[in-house]
Design a protein around this motif. Structure first.
Motif, PDB file in Angstrom:
ATOM      1  N   THR A 201       1.451  -0.927  -0.115  1.00 21.53           N
ATOM      2  CA  THR A 201      -0.410   0.086  -0.441  1.00 21.53           C
ATOM      3  C   THR A 201       1.022   1.422  -0.049  1.00 21.53           C
ATOM      4  OG1 THR A 201      -1.776  -1.313   1.719  1.00 21.53           O
ATOM      5  CG2 THR A 201      -1.908   1.372   0.736  1.00 21.53           C
ATOM      6  N   ARG A 202       1.688   1.302   0.831  1.00 28.62           N
ATOM      7  CA  ARG A 202       2.540   2.073   0.764  1.00 28.62           C
ATOM      8  C   ARG A 202       3.513   2.747  -0.203  1.00 28.62           C
ATOM      9  NH1 ARG A 202       4.918   1.120   4.950  1.00 28.62           N
ATOM     10  NH2 ARG A 202       6.618  -0.223   3.943  1.00 28.62           N
ATOM     11  N   ALA A 203       3.851   1.785  -1.134  1.00 36.31           N
ATOM     12  CA  ALA A 203       4.325   1.240  -2.589  1.00 36.31           C
ATOM     13  C   ALA A 203       3.649   1.980  -3.263  1.00 36.31           C
ATOM     14  CB  ALA A 203       4.907   0.316  -2.670  1.00 36.31           C
ATOM     15  N   ALA A 204       2.254   2.059  -4.133  1.00 34.07           N
ATOM     16  CA  ALA A 204       1.367   2.419  -4.424  1.00 34.07           C
ATOM     17  C   ALA A 204       0.843   3.747  -4.912  1.00 34.07           C
ATOM     18  CB  ALA A 204      -0.309   1.341  -4.515  1.00 34.07           C
ATOM     19  N   ILE A 205       1.400   3.903  -2.591  1.00 38.86           N
ATOM     20  CA  ILE A 205       0.777   5.517  -2.679  1.00 38.86           C
ATOM     21  C   ILE A 205       2.369   6.279  -3.559  1.00 38.86           C
ATOM     22  CG2 ILE A 205       0.276   7.458  -0.781  1.00 38.86           C
ATOM     23  CD1 ILE A 205      -0.631   4.949   0.726  1.00 38.86           C
ATOM     24  N   ILE A 206       3.294   5.998  -2.955  1.00 45.29           N
ATOM     25  CA  ILE A 206       4.209   6.772  -3.593  1.00 45.29           C
ATOM     26  C   ILE A 206       4.816   6.651  -5.094  1.00 45.29           C
ATOM     27  CG2 ILE A 206       7.031   6.374  -3.940  1.00 45.29           C
ATOM     28  CD1 ILE A 206       7.561   4.847  -0.634  1.00 45.29           C
ATOM     29  N   SER A 207       4.104   5.078  -5.494  1.00 45.40           N
ATOM     30  CA  SER A 207       4.346   5.670  -7.180  1.00 45.40           C
ATOM     31  C   SER A 207       3.020   6.973  -7.691  1.00 45.40           C
ATOM     32  CB  SER A 207       3.868   4.184  -7.447  1.00 45.40           C
ATOM     33  OG  SER A 207       4.672   3.059  -6.982  1.00 45.40           O
TER      34      SER A 207
END
Length: 311
Positions: free
Chosen positions: A92-98
């Protein structure tokens, strides 16, 4: 004056145009059927792998085990893989960063590209030819990977989100396409606005930009897809695992290098299939591009062809 029309007589009292070349003739029924068959096979070749990825991501562990891997026929549909992925944690954090990197990077790239392209489209601007030649040179020659890394390191951008944006912020090809489209706008229209007291920024914002919606939409999509799909800069400039974007996490999951803690526990206990997680992350990575592309598709022909031909 009488216009002379080149016509050929076909039968008594009938006039017809000269025969067209073979490549301009209307296709026969067999030709149309052949084209339809080829296009259908091409579409199936593209959609079938996507279908397998989607179905596998929605399959239970038992279904995947019975199929021996990838699933082609839906059975026992479950959203547990997506539920685990979106329940928080690294994915989830990686998706928000992307998402944030894509939005901010695309906006920055479009601002720089539009301003540069508009300046280069005015042939009388200061240093126009030298700047254009310098940009063209960068399309054929580059400093290389090591000097680029040393530059980013010297600027203090390592382990920073700016390292995901600045090194690839500008594409010379996109600037040339924008420039070609801007040069096709009527000079009389710009001159009349300048006579009315409009400055360059007002002309760009109120005249050039509205007339260039097609090419701007296409270039925006190009930049957005580039930022969303990028993974190399993150793997090169980021050392903190918590800063990795979605594409890098997807690579780790696909290569089974490292799984997030929650997902790893669910996979070990048999509640979740590792293959379903991998396919679900692929769907999440492909979904934004698949959703946005149809809305920009209608602008591709007008935006790209006009910009390229007039450039």
């Amino acid at each position: 004056m009488t216009a002379v029309i080149d016509k050929t007589v076909r039968g008594p009292g009938r006039w017809a145009a000269p025969p067209r070349p073979s490549w301009e003739e209307e296709p026969s029924r067999a030709g149309l059927a052949g084209k339809g068959l080829v296009l259908t096979l091409a579409c199936l070749g593209i959609l079938f792998p996507l279908w397998i990825v989607l179905v596998t991501s929605l399959s239970s562990r038992r279904t995947i085990d019975e199929a021996g891997g990838l699933v082609m026929v839906p059975k026992d549909i479950t959203f547990i893989a997506y539920k685990e992925l979106l329940s928080g944690g690294q994915v989830t954090r990686a998706a928000i960063i992307s998402v944030l990197v894509t939005l901010i990077g695309t906006l920055f790239s479009m601002v720089v590209s539009v301003l540069c392209a508009y300046g280069l489209s005015r042939t009388g601007s200061l240093g126009h030819r030298w700047i254009l030649m310098t940009l063209l040179a960068t399309m054929f020659f580059s400093a290389g990977l090591i000097p680029t890394y040393l530059l980013v390191q010297t600027l203090g951008l390592t382990d920073s989100y700016l390292a995901l944006i600045l090194p690839s912020a500008v594409s010379v090809f996109n600037i040339l396409v924008l420039r070609g489209f801007f040069m096709g706008i009527s000079q009389e229209l710009i001159d009349s606005a300048r006579i009315d007291g409009a400055g360059d920024f007002r002309i760009l914002w109120q005249i050039v930009m509205p007339l260039s919606r097609a090419v701007i939409a296409v270039i925006t999509l190009f930049y957005a897809v580039g930022y969303w799909s990028a993974w190399f800069n993150a793997s090169l400039y980021l050392n903190d695992q918590d800063m990795m974007p979605l594409q890098n996490v997807m690579i780790q999951l696909v290569q089974k290098q490292e799984a997030p803690v929650g997902l790893g526990q669910a996979i070990k206990t048999g509640q979740l299939s590792g293959l379903a997680v991998q396919m679900a992350v692929m769907v999440m990575a492909l979904l934004p591009v698949a959703v946005l592309s149809p809305f920009v598709q209608k602008h591709f022909k007008k935006g790209m062809l006009t910009g390229a031909v007039k450039g």
